[in-house]
Design a protein around this motif. Structure first.
Motif, PDB file in Angstrom:
ATOM      1  N   TYR A 110       0.932  -1.364   0.120  1.00  0.00           N
ATOM      2  CA  TYR A 110       0.062  -0.004   0.005  1.00  0.00           C
ATOM      3  C   TYR A 110       1.043   1.174  -0.026  1.00  0.00           C
ATOM      4  O   TYR A 110       2.185   1.357   0.420  1.00  0.00           O
ATOM      5  CB  TYR A 110      -0.846   0.162   1.308  1.00  0.00           C
ATOM      6  N   CYS A 116      -0.724   8.841  -0.690  1.00  0.00           N
ATOM      7  CA  CYS A 116      -2.351   8.914  -0.698  1.00  0.00           C
ATOM      8  C   CYS A 116      -2.839  10.283  -0.856  1.00  0.00           C
ATOM      9  O   CYS A 116      -3.779  10.611  -1.766  1.00  0.00           O
ATOM     10  CB  CYS A 116      -2.868   8.503   0.454  1.00  0.00           C
ATOM     11  N   LYS A 137      -8.548   3.826  -0.113  1.00  0.00           N
ATOM     12  CA  LYS A 137      -8.242   2.437   0.186  1.00  0.00           C
ATOM     13  C   LYS A 137      -9.507   1.273  -0.034  1.00  0.00           C
ATOM     14  O   LYS A 137      -8.955   0.199  -0.263  1.00  0.00           O
ATOM     15  CB  LYS A 137      -8.070   2.608   1.910  1.00  0.00           C
ATOM     16  N   TRP A 140      -8.921   0.404  -3.579  1.00  0.00           N
ATOM     17  CA  TRP A 140      -7.814  -0.239  -3.778  1.00  0.00           C
ATOM     18  C   TRP A 140      -8.028  -2.011  -3.078  1.00  0.00           C
ATOM     19  O   TRP A 140      -7.621  -2.895  -4.090  1.00  0.00           O
ATOM     20  CB  TRP A 140      -6.585   0.207  -2.897  1.00  0.00           C
ATOM     21  N   ASP A 141      -8.708  -2.011  -2.078  1.00  0.00           N
ATOM     22  CA  ASP A 141      -8.894  -3.279  -1.475  1.00  0.00           C
ATOM     23  C   ASP A 141      -9.731  -4.054  -2.574  1.00  0.00           C
ATOM     24  O   ASP A 141      -9.630  -5.324  -2.628  1.00  0.00           O
ATOM     25  CB  ASP A 141      -9.439  -3.189  -0.243  1.00  0.00           C
TER      26      ASP A 141
END
Length: 491
Positions: A110, A116, A137, A140-141
């Motif tokens: 990450y 970010c 996030k 992304w996950d």
């Protein structure tokens, strides 16, 4: 392109060796882009092109750009935020991720906090959309988990097929029951219901249009009583063909049938086809259609069956009226065929292919009649040409549908063809077909083969043939007489 891929793959794979990692978001996008397409496009295509395999096959479509972030571990889709991931935003998001990767801001799986923040800031500047760290996030996950499913699907599974042209993965119902519900329900949760709904609605609409075709594919109520305007207003054809009510011909479409039935469907083109008999008027509307015959069935056989079997409701000509047919049909009462002979030309391209003007002119009274007959009967070829050009699906339907559905698609598309023509709209395809220079696309070639006509007695056949031969000779005499009169007046 190679360097670009390497950078993208490192986004998901970390800073480890490229060949040992499988979790790159960009690799996911690049490798599966051949079938990852927007669900919006799929829904729009509901009424146009069905994307389903025959016999209850299921087509699965993945969408890499989720409208909402979704928690795929829950049994039902749950909207966790309201950020809208359209394709343009998603592309920019990847570009900014690649930038941070090049700057060394992703030491693990990450990004760093600063990375970010940079990604969210530049995304806001370039798109005007505000993305916070939690939203980033979540996205992304989700993509990482989807890539794991996709990686298993494409590398480990068998029994599926991919179509990069249509952007789909196709799987049978049996495969779905065995595999997808076990492993991939989360990945395809949003598309399975859509696919089944589209499949069901497509066939419902298809059945409805086929039922409507009975009221659309038919001649005018007074077709046996009036002279068609096309003939009445054209001195080339009037008064010679004033009793003509239309033209008849057959055409072939590629078909898919069970293997044990294929031999009787393989016609002269050496491929599996269905033979379709059709009649049309001089407005390029179908007045009769009978689809689903084997490719080996001769046009004459279908023609005689249509006249004999009342249930197919073939619009028979009244006494003194006739259809135009080519040399593959009998010259019998109600159906006017051209003169036949090895040295007698008939088809329009035969006349147009001459090297000189004299060679392009009809030679003798029989060729003169054939030229007029062919140019008028050409309306059925023009009608076929407009119909086939409009419905590209007709060329591919044998791949995706069973034979019964293929026959329905033929009839439904003919009905819609008529509806467009009768609606009075200014349609470009019909306008082009009305031009004198228009040459319909012909993948089959003329069928002048002659088959014995065993359906009627030889005595009756000779009587009918003699009657129509007399009609043909009378029209030929009228054409030749007028041509001589015109020639004398020009001297």
């Amino acid at each position: 392109m190679k360097n670009l891929k390497s950078v993208e793959e490192q986004i998901l794979e970390g800073n480890d060796n490229f060949n040992d990692k499988q979790e790159s978001i960009s690799t996911f996008i690049l490798e599966c882009s051949f079938f990852l397409h927007s669900l919006i496009v799929l829904v729009i295509s509901l009424w146009l092109l069905p994307l389903f395999s025959p016999d209850c096959s299921l087509i699965l479509v993945m969408d890499p750009v989720n409208v909402h972030d979704v928690d795929i571990n829950t049994p039902k889709m749950k909207v966790t935020n309201r950020f809208h991931w359209d394709p343009h935003t998603f592309k920019i998001f990847l570009e900014e991720c690649m930038t941070e990767l090049k700057n060394g801001n992703r030491p693990t799986t990450y990004f760093k906090l600063t990375a970010c923040q940079n990604i969210c800031k530049r995304l806001l500047e370039r798109t005007g959309k505000e993305l916070d760290r939690n939203q980033m996030k979540n996205k992304w996950d989700i993509m990482r988990k989807e890539f794991k499913y996709y990686n298993r699907l494409t590398r480990l599974e068998t029994g599926i097929s991919t179509d990069p042209m249509k952007n789909i993965i196709s799987a049978s119902k049996e495969w779905w029951d065995e595999k997808i519900k076990t492993y991939y329900e989360a990945l395809f949760r949003d598309t399975i219901d859509v696919g089944e709904t589209i499949h069901r609605h497509f066939h419902k609409v298809l059945d409805d249009v086929v039922n409507l075709s009975k009221d659309i594919i038919k001649p005018n109520a007074n077709y046996n009583e009036t002279i068609p305007e096309y003939i009445l207003n054209n001195p080339r054809y009037y008064p010679y063909f004033k009793d003509c009510i239309g033209a008849i011909d057959g055409t072939h479409m590629k078909a898919s049938v069970p293997q044990h039935d294929q031999i009787k469907y393989i016609g002269r083109k050496n491929c599996v086809t269905q033979n379709i008999m059709a009649a049309c008027d001089f407005n390029m509307c179908f007045t009769f259609a009978w689809a689903g015959w084997e490719g080996t069935a001769h046009d004459t056989r279908i023609f005689n069956e249509a006249r004999r079997r009342r249930e197919v409701k073939f619009p028979l000509p009244a006494d003194g009226k006739f259809y135009l047919v080519d040399a593959g049909y009998p010259n019998t009462k109600g159906y006017l065929a051209p003169y036949k002979g090895s040295n007698i030309r008939y088809h329009i391209p035969d006349f147009r292919g001459g090297q000189t003007r004299a060679s392009r002119e009809p030679n003798g009274f029989k060729e003169k009649f054939n030229y007029y007959h062919s140019s008028l009967r050409n309306v059925i070829e023009r009608t076929f040409g407009v119909w086939k050009a409009r419905w590209v699906l007709l060329r591919d339907m044998h791949v995706n549908f069973n034979f019964e559905t293929q026959v329905k698609i033929v009839l439904a598309s003919m009905a819609i063809h008529n509806y467009i023509r009768m609606s009075g709209s200014c349609d470009a395809a019909f306008q082009i077909a009305q031009e004198e220079s228009y040459i319909p696309r012909n993948d089959e070639g003329p069928d002048d083969g002659i088959e014995p006509h065993d359906e009627v007695s030889s005595t009756q056949r000779r009587s009918d043939d003699m009657y129509m031969s007399a009609v043909r000779d009378m029209i030929t005499g009228q054409i030749f007489s007028k041509s001589n009169t015109r020639a004398r007046n020009s001297v």
